[in-house]
Design an enzyme around this catalytic site. Structure first.
Site, PDB file in Angstrom:
ATOM      1  N   ARG A  52      -8.032  -3.888  -2.554  1.00  0.00           N
ATOM      2  CA  ARG A  52      -6.680  -3.373  -2.757  1.00  0.00           C
ATOM      3  C   ARG A  52      -5.723  -3.834  -1.664  1.00  0.00           C
ATOM      4  O   ARG A  52      -4.509  -3.760  -1.827  1.00  0.00           O
ATOM      5  CB  ARG A  52      -6.723  -1.842  -2.801  1.00  0.00           C
ATOM      6  CG  ARG A  52      -5.801  -1.255  -3.779  1.00  0.00           C
ATOM      7  CD  ARG A  52      -5.941   0.205  -4.015  1.00  0.00           C
ATOM      8  NE  ARG A  52      -6.848   0.925  -3.158  1.00  0.00           N
ATOM      9  CZ  ARG A  52      -7.243   2.172  -3.395  1.00  0.00           C
ATOM     10  NH1 ARG A  52      -6.827   2.773  -4.474  1.00  0.00           N
ATOM     11  NH2 ARG A  52      -8.049   2.798  -2.582  1.00  0.00           N
ATOM     12  N   VAL A  74      -1.280  -0.088 -11.559  1.00  0.00           N
ATOM     13  CA  VAL A  74      -2.691  -0.476 -11.540  1.00  0.00           C
ATOM     14  C   VAL A  74      -3.355  -0.119 -10.213  1.00  0.00           C
ATOM     15  O   VAL A  74      -2.696   0.101  -9.205  1.00  0.00           O
ATOM     16  CB  VAL A  74      -2.861  -1.990 -11.819  1.00  0.00           C
ATOM     17  CG1 VAL A  74      -2.300  -2.336 -13.185  1.00  0.00           C
ATOM     18  CG2 VAL A  74      -2.173  -2.829 -10.737  1.00  0.00           C
ATOM     19  N   GLU A  75      -4.687  -0.093 -10.225  1.00  0.00           N
ATOM     20  CA  GLU A  75      -5.527   0.183  -9.051  1.00  0.00           C
ATOM     21  C   GLU A  75      -5.124   1.476  -8.352  1.00  0.00           C
ATOM     22  O   GLU A  75      -5.072   1.568  -7.133  1.00  0.00           O
ATOM     23  CB  GLU A  75      -5.507  -1.002  -8.077  1.00  0.00           C
ATOM     24  CG  GLU A  75      -6.194  -2.235  -8.641  1.00  0.00           C
ATOM     25  CD  GLU A  75      -6.362  -3.343  -7.615  1.00  0.00           C
ATOM     26  OE1 GLU A  75      -5.995  -3.146  -6.445  1.00  0.00           O
ATOM     27  OE2 GLU A  75      -6.874  -4.412  -7.989  1.00  0.00           O
ATOM     28  N   GLY A  76      -4.872   2.513  -9.144  1.00  0.00           N
ATOM     29  CA  GLY A  76      -4.464   3.803  -8.607  1.00  0.00           C
ATOM     30  C   GLY A  76      -2.958   3.932  -8.644  1.00  0.00           C
ATOM     31  O   GLY A  76      -2.255   3.357  -7.817  1.00  0.00           O
TER      32      GLY A  76
END
Length: 751
Positions: free
Chosen positions: A319, A441-443
């Site tokens: 991330r 995205v990604e949290g």
């Protein structure tokens, strides 16, 4: 152990406090425990513990690209950028063309992170970021095609957790593009709450090729899966159950990850979503009674139930690379183009870059870009040292994407009509439409800010809390008391030191704090120390008074996360200034970014104290830590004007700030830059024309205000300014995807 056997300290202090801790501890799901355990702590821990040691920060080595990495960036990456036409991809073809996919596969873009022994590039985090940043400056869709295989997905998970057989089979195929990966996490019914996913596998036997085979029968419905519609191997997260007790007594075995060839019977892929009018393949996929042998589980049967731990471990590093690279690319493009456009566009016979309203906005673009690029660099330095800083990665994901949103919006405002009209000449609108994708995205960002940054950091970065929680949860009460007693008084001493430090720094404005450097940036190190001590004490007070309820006080948690985030971002700004040998041209950007982040950090702390649920504690914290209110002020107008000028004039600071994006003479950004430099060179000529209140070169030459050579140069420059200021128009048939009925009218010549 009876009370008679306890020491007086254990009996009257430790045991009551241990019982109190047990009563206030938050309930914690297994997924939360695994998220807390993921990754490593690094500079974030120094900042949250109240007394950061700046020697650790400043001694972090700057990673330099290897010769191979630089050659790839200058060769295949540059060539790919030349091939990309974002307008064609997103509006005409609405897909990434086959020749671009072929080039991406042939040149190894899908295997940037895969080790060389498996046929990949084995590039550093810094190189991966540089590749994505350059590609993203040509368009989000093409960048996603490279990002997905090199971030959270089959490749990374196999490298970290796969069996040797799985690595040997899949990694070479992923590296050379024979297999295209995707990862299916988001359940139709669960979203970000992986614990609630409804995708289920059941342990069972099935006869395969005449042989009884142990495996799983899996049903799933996923959505939002990037590269999902075209993938040949799908990484899949699902809950595995064993109702028949084939593997043992436990029925719910937990989240499990498997690799599924998409030509397997029962797998349904191909339909697409249309995210933000971007053309990268993204869509739902489904599985109906798909049988998977046990050796399809990533890491093999021993990894059953470890899926969430595997995912958050991979995210702890990933991330911090791809989304920040894409975000900073958008910000660099915004800074590069907006400074130039504001300089060449005139209103009331003056470049709009000289209007203070515009300068306020361009300063924000410049300062934010300097700050986030500095944070990107610092995070990559940590990753290339082998750290996997989970809290820092969450900070980067949230703040990089939010900063991109602000920068692109500001750039759109300055460009005005030029940015509103879509077409090949518009270099901002595609990034503008892609911003919500990066935010989500990604949290999703709201969740990342409210729950993850401080929620994870408060426990992982604290020197004692995690061990105290483990002691309190120990079912052996005698051992728990011994363990808790060993930690408790160290914790008390730690708190008292932070209290003394925090109060001392607050009442002396941080002036007595030490700084590791002298010069213009020294005062900012002192303010980081002051706010770090204040954060440590405030965090301690929040955990003690709210206990498990703090998890539900998301506004408080979010603001505490803002404090740690902006202390990290300020640290990155100062590190960058030192790493680049303190160039004087960058000083306004450094001052703007540092002052802005420190102001935001202290303002967030002020809001925590003002809204502290236990008011008497809030009053005491205010008296102790902010007796004079918010001391760190926003950048002054003088600093803002200097920061704005750094990108609206052809300075070395502007060149450094925009380094890493793709600019060529035959694309709109290149033509804009050429017009910008021509107009700056002709400023003395333009000044003569302004003084005479003459707008055209022909009139100025006729009146003898400028020479013939000056007039010729000015005509050429103004023609180019007019060209780059133009917007696209279309025949109605073109907008409907049909051939135009008649040729477009020729544009008139510039006056």
């Amino acid at each position: 152990m009876s009370d008679a056997e306890l020491s007086a300290r254990q009996k009257y202090i430790t045991k009551p406090l241990l019982n109190w801790v047990r009563g206030v501890l938050p309930t914690m799901s297994e997924t939360e425990r695994e998220a807390l355990a993921a990754g490593t702590i690094w500079w974030d821990a120094e900042l949250m513990r109240g007394n950061p040691d700046f020697s650790k920060l400043l001694s972090t080595p700057v990673y330099k690209l290897s010769a191979e990495e630089q050659a790839f960036l200058d060769g295949p990456c540059e060539e790919l950028c030349k091939m990309i036409d974002d307008w064609k991809i997103t509006f005409e073809e609405r897909d990434i063309p086959a020749h671009i996919w072929d080039f991406i596969k042939q040149q190894g873009f899908l295997g940037l992170i895969i080790p060389k022994e498996y046929g990949g590039k084995g590039f550093s985090a810094t190189a991966n970021s540089a590749v994505v940043m350059k590609i993203a400056s040509r368009g989000p869709s093409a960048a996603v095609a490279v990002i997905v295989p090199n971030s959270l997905g089959p490749g990374e998970l196999l490298m970290m957790f796969g069996t040797e057989d799985q690595k040997n089979h899949y990694l070479p195929r992923l590296a050379d593009g024979r297999d295209v990966p995707a990862f299916g996490l988001t359940s139709v019914d669960a979203g970000s709450d992986a614990a609630s996913m409804t995708d289920v596998g059941v342990v069972c036997y099935k006869t395969v090729n005449g042989k009884k085979t142990l495996g799983m029968r899996v049903n799933w419905a996923k959505r939002y899966i990037s590269l999902g519609p075209i993938c040949s191997v799908l990484g899949l997260a699902f809950k595995l159950t064993d109702p028949d007790g084939i593997l043992g007594d436990e029925e719910d075995l937990g989240i499990t990850l498997a690799l599924v060839p998409t030509d397997t019977k029962g797998v349904d892929i191909g339909r697409r979503h249309y995210p933000g009018m971007q053309a990268f393949p993204n869509g739902p996929n489904y599985g109906k009674d798909v049988f998977m042998p046990m050796d399809w589980i990533i890491g093999g049967q021993d990894r059953i139930g470890e899926g969430w731990k595997m995912l958050v471990t991979a995210l702890a590093a990933g991330r911090g690379i791809m989304l920040p690279a894409m975000s900073v690319s958008g910000m660099k493009t915004a800074a590069f183009s907006t400074g130039a456009y504001a300089r060449i566009r005139e209103q009331f016979n003056l470049p709009v870059s000289r209007f203070e309203g515009i300068q306020e906005v361009t300063a924000r673009i410049a300062g934010d870009t300097y700050r986030m690029d500095a944070a990107r660099r610092l995070t990559l330095q940590a990753l290339d040292m082998g750290e996997k800083p989970a809290v820092v990665s969450a900070i980067m994901k949230y703040h990089a994407t939010e900063a991109m949103r602000t920068a692109i919006n500001d750039a759109m405002d300055v460009h005005s009509g030029k940015a509103v009209i879509d077409g090949p000449k518009n270099y901002l609108s595609s990034a503008y439409r892609a911003i919500p994708i990066a935010i989500t995205v990604e949290g999703a960002n709201i969740m990342t800010r409210s729950l993850m940054i401080y929620g994870q950091g408060s426990i992982r970065c604290h020197p004692f809390i995690q061990r105290e929680i483990e002691a309190a949860q120990n079912e052996d009460h005698d051992q728990a008391l011994e363990d808790f007693d060993a930690i408790l008084f160290q914790h008390i001493a730690y708190t008292l030191k932070n209290m003394a430090r925090g109060i001392g720094h607050a009442w002396t404005f941080g002036l007595l704090a030490s700084a590791p450097v002298d010069g213009p940036a020294a005062r900012y190190y002192k303010q980081i120390k002051r706010l770090s001590a204040a954060l440590a004490l405030t965090s301690e007070a929040a955990m003690v008074t709210m206990g498990g309820a703090l998890k539900r006080k998301e506004m408080i948690s979010a603001r505490l996360g803002d404090v740690i985030s902006h202390l990290y971002l300020t640290s990155a700004v100062l590190k960058r200034f030192e790493d680049t040998a303190r160039p004087p041209e960058d000083a306004p950007l450094m001052h703007y970014a540092a002052q802005d982040s420190l102001h935001k950090a202290e303002t967030a702390l002020n809001e925590v104290i003002r809204n502290f649920p236990m008011r008497i504690v809030g009053w005491k914290l205010r008296f102790a830590l902010q007796p004079f209110g918010v001391r760190c002020k926003r950048p002054s107008d003088r600093i803002a004007i200097k920061a704005a000028n750094a990108i609206s004039e052809p300075t070395a600071a502007r060149d450094r700030l925009s380094e890493g994006i793709y600019v060529a003479d035959d694309i709109e950004l290149g033509r804009l830059d050429k017009a910008f430099r021509m107009m700056v060179d002709l400023e003395p000529v333009k000044q003569k024309m302004r003084k005479a209140r003459v707008r055209t070169a022909d009139e100025a030459e006729a009146d003898g205000i400028i020479t013939g050579n000056e007039a010729a140069a000015m005509r050429e420059a103004l023609a180019l300014v007019r060209e780059v200021s133009m917007v696209d128009d279309f025949a109605p048939e073109e907008l409907l995807g049909k051939p135009p009925a008649r040729p477009a009218k020729k544009r008139g010549k510039a006056a």
